[in-house]
Design a protein around this motif. Structure first.
Motif, PDB file in Angstrom:
ATOM      1  N   ILE A  38       0.845  -1.210   0.000  1.00 18.95           N
ATOM      2  CA  ILE A  38       0.000   0.000   0.000  1.00 18.95           C
ATOM      3  C   ILE A  38       0.875   1.253   0.000  1.00 18.95           C
ATOM      4  O   ILE A  38       0.444   2.328  -0.404  1.00 18.95           O
ATOM      5  N   GLU A 255     -12.980   0.378   5.503  1.00 21.59           N
ATOM      6  CA  GLU A 255     -12.810   1.432   4.499  1.00 21.59           C
ATOM      7  C   GLU A 255     -13.347   2.763   5.005  1.00 21.59           C
ATOM      8  O   GLU A 255     -12.746   3.814   4.781  1.00 21.59           O
ATOM      9  N   GLU A 258     -10.892   4.101   7.401  1.00 22.19           N
ATOM     10  CA  GLU A 258      -9.724   4.637   6.699  1.00 22.19           C
ATOM     11  C   GLU A 258     -10.034   6.009   6.103  1.00 22.19           C
ATOM     12  O   GLU A 258      -9.251   6.950   6.257  1.00 22.19           O
ATOM     13  N   GLU A 259     -11.190   6.117   5.464  1.00 21.40           N
ATOM     14  CA  GLU A 259     -11.593   7.394   4.856  1.00 21.40           C
ATOM     15  C   GLU A 259     -11.707   8.514   5.894  1.00 21.40           C
ATOM     16  O   GLU A 259     -11.480   9.676   5.581  1.00 21.40           O
ATOM     17  N   SER A 291      -7.722  -3.052   3.940  1.00 21.31           N
ATOM     18  CA  SER A 291      -8.722  -1.983   3.816  1.00 21.31           C
ATOM     19  C   SER A 291      -8.493  -0.884   4.841  1.00 21.31           C
ATOM     20  O   SER A 291      -8.606   0.301   4.531  1.00 21.31           O
ATOM     21  N   GLY A 294      -5.823   1.408   3.706  1.00 27.45           N
ATOM     22  CA  GLY A 294      -6.017   2.197   2.498  1.00 27.45           C
ATOM     23  C   GLY A 294      -5.764   1.512   1.177  1.00 27.45           C
ATOM     24  O   GLY A 294      -5.523   2.180   0.168  1.00 27.45           O
ATOM     25  N   GLU A 295      -5.838   0.171   1.166  1.00 28.20           N
ATOM     26  CA  GLU A 295      -5.698  -0.546  -0.090  1.00 28.20           C
ATOM     27  C   GLU A 295      -6.802  -0.114  -1.050  1.00 28.20           C
ATOM     28  O   GLU A 295      -7.956   0.002  -0.663  1.00 28.20           O
ATOM     29  N   LYS A 296      -6.425   0.120  -2.319  1.00 31.78           N
ATOM     30  CA  LYS A 296      -7.423   0.508  -3.323  1.00 31.78           C
ATOM     31  C   LYS A 296      -7.322  -0.422  -4.516  1.00 31.78           C
ATOM     32  O   LYS A 296      -6.230  -0.836  -4.899  1.00 31.78           O
ATOM     33  N   LEU A 297      -8.479  -0.753  -5.128  1.00 27.25           N
ATOM     34  CA  LEU A 297      -8.471  -1.604  -6.311  1.00 27.25           C
ATOM     35  C   LEU A 297      -8.019  -0.818  -7.533  1.00 27.25           C
ATOM     36  O   LEU A 297      -7.336  -1.335  -8.406  1.00 27.25           O
TER      37      LEU A 297
END
Ligand code: DIR
Ligand code: MN
Ligand code: MN
Ligand code: MN
Length: 298
Positions: A38, A255, A258-259, A291, A294-297
Motif C-alpha cells: 500500500i 474502508e 480509513e476514509e 482496507s 487504504g488498499e485501493k483496487l
C-alpha cells in the motif's frame, strides 16, 4: 504511515489454547507485504512472550491466570508507550483479547481523550464479580474504564484509561447480564447486529464516528476481535457466535474508518490457528488490515 507491529503471544486470558499462535498465523498470512504494497513502512517488533509453559497455574477461578495476564500486559503497555514516543502507528496482533488491557494502558500515556471502536461479538465489559467464565478476555473494556480487580485497573498507570462515553461497540450479539447493567448505567454506545441489519454498516459507522468526533477525541483505537465476523468467515476463534458481521460489511467498516482519517492505532485479536481452517481467519485479518490501511483496487 510508519507502523510498528507488536505480536502478543498470550492465550491465558481465555480457556482454549492456541490463540498465542495468532501473531505467527497473521505474519504467515502476509501482513508485512500487504501493508508495504500500500506504500506504508512497517517494522516488525517481534512478539511479547510469557514463560508459562502449557500448564499455567489456575489459582483464582474468578480471574484465571491473573499473574500471567498481568505480566504480559505490563510488557505490552511499556512497548506501546515506547512505539508512540517514536511517533509510530501501533499495530498489535493477538493473542486473546485480554491484551487490550495493556494496549489501552500504553495508548493512554499519549491520548487523554481517546475514542475506541470495539468490533466484537461480545461487550468485554465483565468484571471479576460479573464474569460467568472468569476469563480475563471478557473484561478488558471494564478494566480500562476503571471497573474490576484493582491489579488490572491500575496496570501501567493508576485508574481509568478511557472514558466510557468514548467507547463504541460494534457487532455485539452476546452480552452477559452484568455487562448489560454496566452499559445501561454508563450509557455506553452499542451497535448490535440488530442495528447493523436494520440501518446498514455505512450508517452505523458514520454514527459511531460522528459520536466520537462530537466528543472531540484526540485519537481513535480500533480493537477488532475476529469473532465479530460470522464464524462462516472466521472459524478460527475461541468463542464463535452465529449471526455475525459479514466479510463485505467488515471491509466496508474498515474502508469507512480509513476514509475518516481518525484511526491512530489498531489491534487484531483472537486468531486461533488450532481452531482455524487452513489459516482462513488470519487471512481475513490481513485482508481487513489492507482496507484499514487504504488498499485501493483502482
Ligand atoms: C464472555 C465471553 N462474555 C465472558 N467473552 C468473549 O467470558 O466474559 N469475549 N468471548 O470476546
Ligand atoms: Mn473480545
Ligand atoms: Mn469476542
Ligand atoms: Mn477493501
Amino acid at each position: 504511515l510508519s507502523i510498528s507491529m507488536i505480536g502478543v503471544s498470550l492465550d491465558l486470558g481465555q480457556s482454549r489454547r492456541g490463540v498465542d499462535m495468532g501473531p505467527s498465523a497473521i505474519r504467515y498470512a502476509g501482513v508485512v507485504d500487504r501493508v508495504e504494497a500500500i506504500g506504508h513502512q512497517i517494522t516488525d517488533e517481534g512478539d511479547i512472550h510469557i514463560n508459562a509453559g502449557l500448564q499455567a497455574e489456575n489459582s483464582d477461578s474468578k480471574l484465571k491466570n491473573l499473574k500471567e495476564v498481568l505480566e504480559t500486559n505490563k510488557k505490552l503497555a511499556e512497548k506501546v508507550e515506547s512505539v508512540l514516543k517514536e511517533d509510530k502507528f501501533p499495530l498489535i496482533l493477538g493473542g486473546d483479547h485480554s491484551i487490550a488491557i495493556g494496549t489501552l494502558a500504553g495508548l493512554s500515556t499519549k491520548y487523554k481523550n481517546m475514542g475506541v471502536i470495539w468490533y466484537d461479538a461480545h461487550a468485554d465489559l465483565n468484571t471479576d464479580e460479573t464474569s460467568p467464565s472468569g476469563n480475563i478476555h471478557g473484561m478488558p473494556l471494564a478494566v480500562s474504564i476503571g471497573r474490576g480487580d484493582e491489579r488490572l485497573v491500575n496496570l501501567h498507570r493508576d485508574g481509568q484509561k478511557i472514558k466510557p462515553q468514548n467507547i463504541v461497540i460494534i457487532g455485539a450479539r452476546s452480552i452477559d447480564s452484568g455487562e448489560r447493567l454496566l452499559i445501561k448505567e454508563l450509557g455506553i454506545q452499542v451497535y448490535t447486529m440488530h442495528e447493523i441489519d436494520k440501518y446498514g454498516m455505512t450508517t452505523v459507522m458514520q454514527k459511531a464516528l460522528q459520536h466520537l468526533e462530537g466528543n472531540q477525541v484526540d485519537g481513535v483505537h480500533l480493537s477488532l476481535d475476529l469473532d465479530a465476523l460470522d464464524p462462516l468467515y472466521t472459524p478460527g476463534v475461541g468463542t464463535p457466535v452465529p449471526g455475525g458481521v459479514s466479510y463485505r460489511e467488515s471491509h466496508l467498516a474498515m474502508e469507512i474508518l480509513e476514509e475518516s482519517g481518525l484511526i491512530t492505532s489498531a489491534e487484531f485479536v483472537e486468531v486461533n490457528p488450532i481452531l482455524d481452517e487452513r489459516n482462513k481467519t488470519a487471512d481475513v485479518a490481513v485482508a481487513l488490515m489492507g482496507s484499514l490501511f487504504g488498499e485501493k483496487l483502482l
